[in-house]
Scaffold this active site. Sequence first.
Site, PDB file in Angstrom:
ATOM      1  N   GLY B 138      14.266  61.033 129.814  1.00 48.25           N
ATOM      2  CA  GLY B 138      15.423  60.514 129.079  1.00 48.25           C
ATOM      3  C   GLY B 138      15.208  60.659 127.589  1.00 48.25           C
ATOM      4  O   GLY B 138      14.789  59.719 126.916  1.00 48.25           O
ATOM      5  N   TYR B 139      15.467  61.823 127.078  1.00 46.85           N
ATOM      6  CA  TYR B 139      15.266  62.093 125.648  1.00 46.85           C
ATOM      7  C   TYR B 139      16.603  62.340 124.938  1.00 46.85           C
ATOM      8  O   TYR B 139      17.054  61.545 124.142  1.00 46.85           O
ATOM      9  CB  TYR B 139      14.360  63.320 125.469  1.00 46.85           C
ATOM     10  CG  TYR B 139      12.878  63.024 125.393  1.00 46.85           C
ATOM     11  CD1 TYR B 139      12.308  61.996 126.136  1.00 46.85           C
ATOM     12  CD2 TYR B 139      12.038  63.792 124.590  1.00 46.85           C
ATOM     13  CE1 TYR B 139      10.948  61.738 126.070  1.00 46.85           C
ATOM     14  CE2 TYR B 139      10.677  63.532 124.517  1.00 46.85           C
ATOM     15  CZ  TYR B 139      10.136  62.510 125.259  1.00 46.85           C
ATOM     16  OH  TYR B 139       8.789  62.267 125.182  1.00 46.85           O
ATOM     17  N   SER B 140      17.221  63.501 125.257  1.00 49.20           N
ATOM     18  CA  SER B 140      18.433  63.901 124.529  1.00 49.20           C
ATOM     19  C   SER B 140      19.581  62.933 124.765  1.00 49.20           C
ATOM     20  O   SER B 140      19.683  62.310 125.826  1.00 49.20           O
ATOM     21  CB  SER B 140      18.881  65.292 124.985  1.00 49.20           C
ATOM     22  OG  SER B 140      17.912  66.251 124.679  1.00 49.20           O
ATOM     23  N   GLU B 254       5.079  69.546 127.303  1.00 47.84           N
ATOM     24  CA  GLU B 254       6.236  70.264 127.817  1.00 47.84           C
ATOM     25  C   GLU B 254       6.213  71.713 127.350  1.00 47.84           C
ATOM     26  O   GLU B 254       6.378  72.635 128.135  1.00 47.84           O
ATOM     27  CB  GLU B 254       7.537  69.598 127.341  1.00 47.84           C
ATOM     28  CG  GLU B 254       8.780  70.386 127.757  1.00 47.84           C
ATOM     29  CD  GLU B 254      10.092  69.715 127.373  1.00 47.84           C
ATOM     30  OE1 GLU B 254      10.078  68.818 126.501  1.00 47.84           O
ATOM     31  OE2 GLU B 254      11.123  70.085 127.950  1.00 47.84           O
ATOM     32  N   SER B 385      14.788  74.346 120.762  1.00 44.05           N
ATOM     33  CA  SER B 385      15.491  75.633 120.735  1.00 44.05           C
ATOM     34  C   SER B 385      14.690  76.664 119.943  1.00 44.05           C
ATOM     35  O   SER B 385      13.756  76.330 119.210  1.00 44.05           O
ATOM     36  CB  SER B 385      16.865  75.461 120.083  1.00 44.05           C
ATOM     37  OG  SER B 385      16.695  75.162 118.711  1.00 44.05           O
ATOM     38  N   GLU B 387      15.516  78.123 117.351  1.00 45.34           N
ATOM     39  CA  GLU B 387      15.615  77.808 115.916  1.00 45.34           C
ATOM     40  C   GLU B 387      14.627  76.707 115.529  1.00 45.34           C
ATOM     41  O   GLU B 387      13.989  76.771 114.471  1.00 45.34           O
ATOM     42  CB  GLU B 387      17.056  77.389 115.579  1.00 45.34           C
ATOM     43  CG  GLU B 387      18.068  78.532 115.661  1.00 45.34           C
ATOM     44  CD  GLU B 387      18.353  79.010 117.090  1.00 45.34           C
ATOM     45  OE1 GLU B 387      18.157  78.229 118.052  1.00 45.34           O
ATOM     46  OE2 GLU B 387      18.757  80.173 117.247  1.00 45.34           O
TER      47      GLU B 387
END
Lengths: 355, 404
Positions: B138-140, B254, B385, B387
């Site tokens: 549960g991060y984003s 991760e 991402s 970026e």
Amino acid sequence: MAVLNEEQTMLRDMAREWADNEAPVSAFRKVRNAAPAEGYDAAAWRAMAEMGWAGIVVPEEHGGSAFGYLSLGMVLEQLGRNLTASPLASTAAAAAAIALGTSDAAKSDWLPKIAAGEVIATLAIDEGPVHDPANIATTVSGGTLTGTKAFVAEGDSAQLFVVSAQDGLYLVSGDQGVTRAPRKMADSRSHAQVSFAGAAAEKLGGPELTQQVIDLATAALAAEMLGMAEQAFAVTNDYLKQRVQFGQQLSTFQALQHRMAKMFTELELMRSAVEGALEAIDAKRSDVDQAVSLAKAVASDTLHLVSREMVQLHGGIGMTDEHDAGLYLKRARVLETMWGNAAFHRERFARLNGY
Amino acid sequence: MASAAELDAPTSPIDTFRAEVRQWLAEHFPPSLKHKDNAMSAVDGPTELSAEELAWKEAVASKGWGVPSWPAQYGGAGLDKAQVRVLNEEMGRIGAWNPIGGMGVMMFGPTLLEYGTEAQKSEHIPAIANGTVRWCQGYSEPGAGSDLASLQMFAEDKGDHYLVNGQKTWTSGGQWADKCFALVRTDKTKKHEGISFLLIDMDAEGVEVKPIRLISGSSPFCETFFTNVKVPKENLVGREGEGWTIGKRLLQHERSSLSGGGSARLFAGKPIGALAKEYRGEDDKGRVPDQDLRMRIVRHEMDSRAFALTLRRAALEAKSNQGPSAATSIMKNVGARITQDRAELGIEIMGMNGLGWEGEGFSADEIAQTRTWLWGKAVSIYGGSTEIQNNVIAKRILGMLDHQ
């Protein structure tokens, strides 16, 4: 960085220290401006020979150290960082041809002298401006070799030529029947057209040896390119931290950060590909041809990218002769072209993989 | 492969261990399961295990070999690096695979071992080690993607428990998970220091999960809503306000699992050059006839070969104590690029057949190619991402500074 043994670590550290202290880019600039006929600093070459570098791929029984190709590559990488002009790459490639060849006389006559740095040797393979080892007009009959070789590196000073003919690889020594015409090129290094008119030639091996030797020379060249690319990148990264515009260091602009991150990424892949080829050679693996084409294609693309970005990211100062960027750019394109550019090696890689 | 030194010394401890592993695998791994691990279970969801698969999973769990480097007291096997390498080599040699996996193994377990209390470790680690409890992340949140630290889900201190309200999104495998490790806000006055790391039961009252259907047709991610969810205080990992530090540590696990660990899959399957010849035939020189396509195949193959060499180099460098290799920072981006290039080339080679969605007229491989291509677009977005990774390289490796 590849995992090195103790000898290799010492060799690399020594080469780096020597190149930084004794042969910075300013030393190459001096050579360029003085323009000696041989295209390198003879005193610097003597120093390299004293450190044993000329014998790195020469067998021990012939006076070399037989440290191998990863070791040779690490030395060339350090020299590449500072654009050091030397006949080391060419001489080592020629020494490899003699060492792998079938002539025992050639080995005992020449390898000790090469290892001692007394003889400059080189490969004479291509006959036109684009690498094409399959199209060779040079022939040998009755022990004499006839043909014209284009853009022979160190061709101005070499006393010993390893020459490809239609039926294999030959050794030509001395000046009898040999004519040199200098080709002044953008990188200010020695390249010459060398014509052989009935020159006495000793056979080293067949066409397989020719290809094997080209692969060794190509891997060594890729190592020099690795050093150049690393240094061109490092100099650019430093510059972006110094140059201030709009009240900010250029290195704080994300558009530039991502270009640098992209280059860093390619450089890491380049290092793996180049070291992989050198290790494949040392391990005598059967897929050296593929490993070398991978290394040269990746090295060419990456050095191309880094050298043009070096000029662009320096802006106007990078366009001046006073700045080093142009020296890297010019040498980069010569090495990209030598022994086959990226397109040549991609084509070869595809063929070797059956598609 | 065993080194020469290992082979020369048949009585060395590592060699004895290798012999033990080999014998145990011969007794417990059914050859019918060779190479049959479900690589897509993270995307498509867990499948019902056959009796054979279940027996294999339980056998591995009983040895602690699903998480071989974890301490034996928590259900691991306490193996050192050399032993883990031997175990992996011996499994790979016969096509055996690790049946214990998921986020608990890859990310949460290593983090909890580092930051958890004794009670937390005893409660949660063994159930990860034997593969009985499934964890999700549960991060984003809808308003906190790349800028994760702006997350808003609030855990209000109610004395003996927290009362949690808010929403998470991109919860991988949320619909199949038993528990969730979450970053929550315990202090609204501070950004990074206001974040805490909390463990939440997915079957607690007030937790609602809605799968998100992706462009590939699969639903590996969920939206997860938390409404007045009571979470006991003992489920806080570390201190209040320490969540960002712990959460970032977990992201390192991760990223390493997304690049290095998952890399074997990148090189699996039919070489793309062979696929091209199968679909496009060859010219009179034995080449793929479309020269433009052929050259893009070579570029991709070279890229992937250079990447394989880089993974190998980074592993050797780490092993030889040169410290962590700078090369690891490029793994996520290059892995994503290679995955996506390969998928794009795959559908291009297959033409219209590479865009089949379902039903008649397409082979299973062709449908899979379409779905793999679409799913693969996630690789350069999740887990930081491309970026964000470039920001990390620029700042941490190249020492470039933040814009003022």
